[in-house]
Design a protein around this motif. Structure first.
Motif, short mmCIF file in Angstrom:
data_model
loop_
_atom_site.label_atom_id
_atom_site.label_comp_id
_atom_site.label_asym_id
_atom_site.label_seq_id
_atom_site.Cartn_x
_atom_site.Cartn_y
_atom_site.Cartn_z
N UNK A 21 21.71 23.52 0.78
CA UNK A 21 20.81 23.03 1.83
C UNK A 21 20.58 24.11 2.87
N UNK A 22 19.33 24.31 3.23
CA UNK A 22 18.97 25.16 4.36
C UNK A 22 18.42 24.21 5.42
N UNK A 23 19.23 23.90 6.43
CA UNK A 23 18.81 22.90 7.42
C UNK A 23 17.77 23.43 8.38
N UNK A 24 17.01 22.50 8.96
CA UNK A 24 16.11 22.87 10.05
C UNK A 24 16.96 23.45 11.16
N UNK A 25 16.54 24.55 11.71
CA UNK A 25 17.31 25.17 12.78
C UNK A 25 18.37 26.13 12.27
N UNK A 26 18.46 26.32 10.98
CA UNK A 26 19.27 27.33 10.29
C UNK A 26 20.77 27.04 10.26
N UNK A 27 21.36 26.68 11.36
CA UNK A 27 22.79 26.31 11.44
C UNK A 27 23.72 27.37 10.83
N UNK A 28 23.43 28.62 11.11
CA UNK A 28 24.32 29.70 10.67
C UNK A 28 25.52 29.74 11.60
N UNK A 29 26.55 30.47 11.21
CA UNK A 29 27.73 30.65 12.04
C UNK A 29 27.52 31.91 12.87
N UNK A 30 27.06 31.72 14.11
CA UNK A 30 26.66 32.83 14.96
C UNK A 30 27.77 33.77 15.33
N UNK A 31 29.01 33.28 15.37
CA UNK A 31 30.13 34.13 15.75
C UNK A 31 30.73 34.89 14.57
N UNK A 32 30.11 34.75 13.40
CA UNK A 32 30.52 35.49 12.22
C UNK A 32 29.45 36.51 11.85
N UNK A 33 29.85 37.55 11.14
CA UNK A 33 28.90 38.55 10.69
C UNK A 33 28.06 38.00 9.54
N UNK A 34 27.03 38.73 9.20
CA UNK A 34 26.19 38.37 8.05
C UNK A 34 27.06 38.25 6.81
N UNK A 35 27.89 39.25 6.56
CA UNK A 35 28.76 39.24 5.38
C UNK A 35 29.72 38.07 5.40
N UNK A 36 30.28 37.77 6.56
CA UNK A 36 31.21 36.64 6.66
C UNK A 36 30.49 35.32 6.40
N UNK A 67 21.13 45.77 5.92
CA UNK A 67 21.17 46.69 7.06
C UNK A 67 22.03 46.14 8.19
N UNK A 68 22.09 44.82 8.29
CA UNK A 68 22.79 44.17 9.39
C UNK A 68 24.04 43.43 8.93
N UNK A 69 24.59 43.81 7.80
CA UNK A 69 25.68 43.05 7.19
C UNK A 69 26.91 42.90 8.08
N UNK A 70 27.14 43.85 9.00
CA UNK A 70 28.31 43.77 9.88
C UNK A 70 27.97 43.21 11.26
N UNK A 71 26.72 42.83 11.46
CA UNK A 71 26.25 42.33 12.75
C UNK A 71 26.53 40.84 12.87
N UNK A 72 26.87 40.39 14.08
CA UNK A 72 27.08 38.96 14.31
C UNK A 72 25.76 38.22 14.09
N UNK A 73 25.84 37.09 13.44
CA UNK A 73 24.63 36.35 13.05
C UNK A 73 23.82 35.88 14.24
N UNK A 74 24.47 35.54 15.35
CA UNK A 74 23.68 35.05 16.48
C UNK A 74 22.93 36.16 17.21
#
Length: 175
Positions: A21-36, A67-74
């Motif tokens: 599921x890809x929810x409306x509003x994305x609901x990613x874990x902003x305090x984790x990196x892309x890879x995490x 390119x942003x794999x180590x960047x925090x998601x938020x």
């Protein structure tokens, strides 16, 4: 797929049935990196080599994420966050992907890129069920369309037929 989804706990819907599921509003874990975020999405999978392959495929599909794999998601842009949300769903289990408003908040060019990416995911054999208010764009990429009014199915058919239907154009496509 021959299973009654109501008989499964929600965690098993993803791990056993492969429905993501890809929810409306994305609901990613902003305090984790892309890879995490991508690693966490694969928590229920036991096929480690396939997970690595799928992560590479996601990075090939969305090079900005690599390119942003180590960047925090938020700290990602809205478009990059949507790419991450889709990539996370792809990695978690992807026989069927449910997407709620994937174009919301995206610039027009990013919307087209997102839908091209979804088309590519569909080519890999993943069924996509998409809820999208931008009906014209959704129907340009879809094989079938379903029109709901007040929660009731009022029309269905091949996407190109719905795009050409004068009544659909007038009522839903602003033509």
């Amino acid at each position: 797929m021959g299973h009654n989804i109501l008989k499964y706990n929600t965690d098993k819907v993803v791990s056993r049935l492969g429905i993501s599921h890809v929810p409306e509003g994305r609901m990613i874990f902003g305090n984790l990196s892309v890879t995490e975020n991508l690693t966490l999405a694969a928590f229920a999978r036991k096929d480690t080599e396939a997970v690595v392959k799928d992560r590479k495929w996601v990075f090939d599909l969305f090079p900005r994420l690599e390119e942003r794999k180590n960047q925090l998601a938020d700290t990602l842009s809205g478009g990059e966050q949507q790419m991450l949300a889709v990539g996370r769903a792809y990695i978690s289990g992807r026989k069927i992907m449910l997407l709620d408003e994937p174009s919301m908040g995206l610039a027009p060019l990013l919307m087209l890129d997102m839908f091209e990416s979804l088309k590519e995911i569909n080519r890999t054999g993943t069924t996509i069920l998409l809820v999208e208010q931008n009906a014209r764009l959704a129907l340009k990429f879809a094989k079938r369309g379903y029109v709901l009014e007040n929660g009731k199915l009022v029309l269905e058919g091949r996407a190109e037929d719905l795009l050409d239907d004068p009544a659909v154009k007038k009522a839903y496509l602003g033509a």
